[in-house]
Structures are given as C-alpha cells and as structure tokens.
Write a protein that holds these residues in place. Structure first.
Motif, PDB file in Angstrom:
ATOM      1  N   GLY A 149       0.800  -1.215   0.000  1.00  0.00           N
ATOM      2  CA  GLY A 149       0.000   0.000   0.000  1.00  0.00           C
ATOM      3  C   GLY A 149       0.832   1.264   0.000  1.00  0.00           C
ATOM      4  O   GLY A 149       0.371   2.324   0.431  1.00  0.00           O
ATOM      5  N   ARG A 150       2.085   1.172  -0.493  1.00  0.00           N
ATOM      6  CA  ARG A 150       2.935   2.355  -0.573  1.00  0.00           C
ATOM      7  C   ARG A 150       2.818   3.066  -1.911  1.00  0.00           C
ATOM      8  O   ARG A 150       3.359   4.148  -2.097  1.00  0.00           O
ATOM      9  CB  ARG A 150       4.397   1.968  -0.296  1.00  0.00           C
ATOM     10  CG  ARG A 150       4.625   1.541   1.141  1.00  0.00           C
ATOM     11  CD  ARG A 150       6.079   1.250   1.460  1.00  0.00           C
ATOM     12  NE  ARG A 150       6.517  -0.018   0.882  1.00  0.00           N
ATOM     13  CZ  ARG A 150       7.327  -0.131  -0.151  1.00  0.00           C
ATOM     14  NH1 ARG A 150       7.796   0.949  -0.746  1.00  0.00           N
ATOM     15  NH2 ARG A 150       7.687  -1.326  -0.598  1.00  0.00           N
ATOM     16  N   HIS A 200      18.854  14.561  -4.360  1.00  0.00           N
ATOM     17  CA  HIS A 200      18.040  13.835  -3.391  1.00  0.00           C
ATOM     18  C   HIS A 200      17.591  14.789  -2.293  1.00  0.00           C
ATOM     19  O   HIS A 200      18.404  15.294  -1.522  1.00  0.00           O
ATOM     20  CB  HIS A 200      18.834  12.677  -2.792  1.00  0.00           C
ATOM     21  CG  HIS A 200      19.192  11.627  -3.799  1.00  0.00           C
ATOM     22  ND1 HIS A 200      18.370  10.563  -4.093  1.00  0.00           N
ATOM     23  CD2 HIS A 200      20.274  11.496  -4.599  1.00  0.00           C
ATOM     24  CE1 HIS A 200      18.943   9.816  -5.013  1.00  0.00           C
ATOM     25  NE2 HIS A 200      20.091  10.361  -5.334  1.00  0.00           N
ATOM     26  N   GLU A 201      16.308  15.043  -2.236  1.00  0.00           N
ATOM     27  CA  GLU A 201      15.742  15.943  -1.234  1.00  0.00           C
ATOM     28  C   GLU A 201      15.254  15.133  -0.036  1.00  0.00           C
ATOM     29  O   GLU A 201      14.361  14.295  -0.155  1.00  0.00           O
ATOM     30  CB  GLU A 201      14.570  16.734  -1.834  1.00  0.00           C
ATOM     31  CG  GLU A 201      14.947  17.680  -2.963  1.00  0.00           C
ATOM     32  CD  GLU A 201      15.656  18.926  -2.455  1.00  0.00           C
ATOM     33  OE1 GLU A 201      15.573  19.174  -1.228  1.00  0.00           O
ATOM     34  OE2 GLU A 201      16.280  19.621  -3.256  1.00  0.00           O
ATOM     35  N   GLU A 202      15.853  15.384   1.112  1.00  0.00           N
ATOM     36  CA  GLU A 202      15.475  14.628   2.305  1.00  0.00           C
ATOM     37  C   GLU A 202      14.021  14.880   2.693  1.00  0.00           C
ATOM     38  O   GLU A 202      13.367  14.024   3.276  1.00  0.00           O
ATOM     39  CB  GLU A 202      16.404  15.001   3.464  1.00  0.00           C
ATOM     40  CG  GLU A 202      17.840  14.537   3.260  1.00  0.00           C
ATOM     41  CD  GLU A 202      17.948  13.043   3.053  1.00  0.00           C
ATOM     42  OE1 GLU A 202      17.285  12.288   3.793  1.00  0.00           O
ATOM     43  OE2 GLU A 202      18.686  12.622   2.153  1.00  0.00           O
ATOM     44  N   SER A 203      13.500  16.057   2.362  1.00  0.00           N
ATOM     45  CA  SER A 203      12.123  16.386   2.723  1.00  0.00           C
ATOM     46  C   SER A 203      11.134  16.007   1.618  1.00  0.00           C
ATOM     47  O   SER A 203       9.936  16.224   1.753  1.00  0.00           O
ATOM     48  CB  SER A 203      12.006  17.893   3.000  1.00  0.00           C
ATOM     49  OG  SER A 203      12.359  18.643   1.846  1.00  0.00           O
ATOM     50  N   GLY A 204      11.632  15.448   0.534  1.00  0.00           N
ATOM     51  CA  GLY A 204      10.761  15.092  -0.587  1.00  0.00           C
ATOM     52  C   GLY A 204      10.164  13.699  -0.424  1.00  0.00           C
ATOM     53  O   GLY A 204      10.271  13.070   0.635  1.00  0.00           O
ATOM     54  N   ILE A 205       9.520  13.219  -1.472  1.00  0.00           N
ATOM     55  CA  ILE A 205       8.952  11.870  -1.478  1.00  0.00           C
ATOM     56  C   ILE A 205       9.730  11.021  -2.478  1.00  0.00           C
ATOM     57  O   ILE A 205      10.267  11.526  -3.456  1.00  0.00           O
ATOM     58  CB  ILE A 205       7.446  11.877  -1.846  1.00  0.00           C
ATOM     59  CG1 ILE A 205       7.220  12.430  -3.262  1.00  0.00           C
ATOM     60  CG2 ILE A 205       6.646  12.668  -0.833  1.00  0.00           C
ATOM     61  CD1 ILE A 205       5.790  12.265  -3.748  1.00  0.00           C
TER      62      ILE A 205
END
Length: 217
Positions: A149-150, A200-205
């Motif tokens: 379900g991801r 690579h954004e640590e706060s992204g998805i």
C-alpha cells in the motif's frame, strides 16, 4: 575499473578503514564489473547499500544485509565477494567479535552508470542480462510497494492517499512515422535526463522511474 577494489581483505588492519569519500556517481565500463552486476539479487544488495549514501553511507555486515533483504546469509556471501572484487563495494571496517573478524561493507559510489565500450569483447548477452536484472529488480520493488500500500495502480486511489502522486505508465506497441519516432525518443531521453538530474531531497517523497523506448526495425 576505477579505484576501490579491496580483494586482499586479510591484509587489512582491524578497525575503520582509511577510505576516500563515497563517490557521487561512478561510470562502469569494465566488462567484469558489468557481468558482476547482471544479477537481480546483487542489484538489490547495491540498492540497499546505496540508499542515502549520497548523504551518509551506511556500513553493513552480511547478516544485516540478509535481514533487510529477507534472504539467508549463506546465499549472500558469494554475491558480496564478487561485488567486493569488482569494486562496487568496499570493506569499511573490521571488528573482532568472539575471536572472529567481522567485516563491514559500504558502497563505493552513491550511483553507478554502466557504459560498455565498443570492442571490449563484452557479449551482447551480458548486456541483456544486466538490463534484464535491473528491470526485474525494479518490477519486484514495484510489486512490493503495491502489496504494502505504498503506491497505487489507480490514479483515484493515489490521490486519496496524500502525499502519493498518481502512477503514470503504459506498455504499448504502435506503428508511427520514423520522424515521429525519432522525435519521441529525444523527448523521452530529455525527460529521463531531467529526472536523473534531481538531487536527493530529504524532505521530498521517493519516486521511481523506468523508461525504455525502442524501435524494432
């Protein structure tokens, strides 16, 4: 092959090893290395070890890798040995545990790009195997994400579960003018390049992309 091989582990001292920083991206053209990565399980090992390596690389024992991948450790030893020999991974630390030297590994680069060279004697079957292994590994992760379900198949389901983004894709075979095919290939290549250029954004998805566009005549 680029630097980073550590084949003679017995000659290494105990403790953390004196290694250079993990490379941001390494291009692989060595035939032996390309052959080594042509396996879905070895790709899974590398993906695990590369996760977050651009920020802070993680060290793994074989047992830790086995636990995270859900595989028996005995199944992994030969794969780890081959990845070490061909420079994809390095010995990051040696610890003495219960009288036994425990090896901790890390990836040599946050990303690897395969670039076979003309005339290097690499059989087309090896290239096909590497591509097939990468596709199999990608589809396996996609199936796991669906089951957990991801991610979602239907756009409506994805939009009902923020921050999910609707999946987009198609599997099609059509006949179009040669000029249109060439134009579309350029657009797909440009989109793929744009995607790979993101940092690579640590706060992204987390998002995943597989692109293959080819002509059969």
């Amino acid at each position: 092959m680029a630097s980073g091989k550590q084949e003679d582990v017995e000659a290494l001292p105990l403790g953390p090893q004196n290694l250079p920083e993990v490379e941001r991206r390494r291009t692989i053209s060595d035939p032996a290395a390309i052959k080594a990565i042509a396996d879905p399980l070895r790709i899974r090992i590398m993906r695990l070890m590369q996760d977050g390596a651009h920020v802070e690389p993680r060290n793994f024992t074989v047992k830790q890798i086995a636990t995270e991948l859900g595989e028996p450790p005995t199944k992994l030893y030969r794969h780890i040995k081959l990845l070490l020999k061909t420079g994809f991974i390095q010995v990051a630390e040696l610890r003495l545990v219960g009288g036994i030297v425990e090896q901790h590994y890390r990836t040599a680069a946050a990303e690897f790009a395969l670039r076979p060279q003309p005339g290097d004697g690499l059989a087309s079957g090896v290239i096909e195997a590497a591509a097939g292994a990468a596709i199999d590994e990608f589809l396996g992760r996609y199936q796991d994400a669906l089951r957990a379900g991801r991610t979602y198949l239907r756009r409506e389901d994805a939009l009902e579960h923020p921050p999910h983004v609707a999946s987009a894709g198609t599997i099609s075979s059509v006949r179009i003018p040669q000029a249109k095919a060439a134009e579309f290939a350029e657009r797909v290549a440009a989109l793929a390049s744009e995607f790979c250029a993101f940092d690579h954004e640590e706060s992204g998805i987390e998002v995943n992309l597989l692109t293959i566009f080819y002509a059969t005549e």
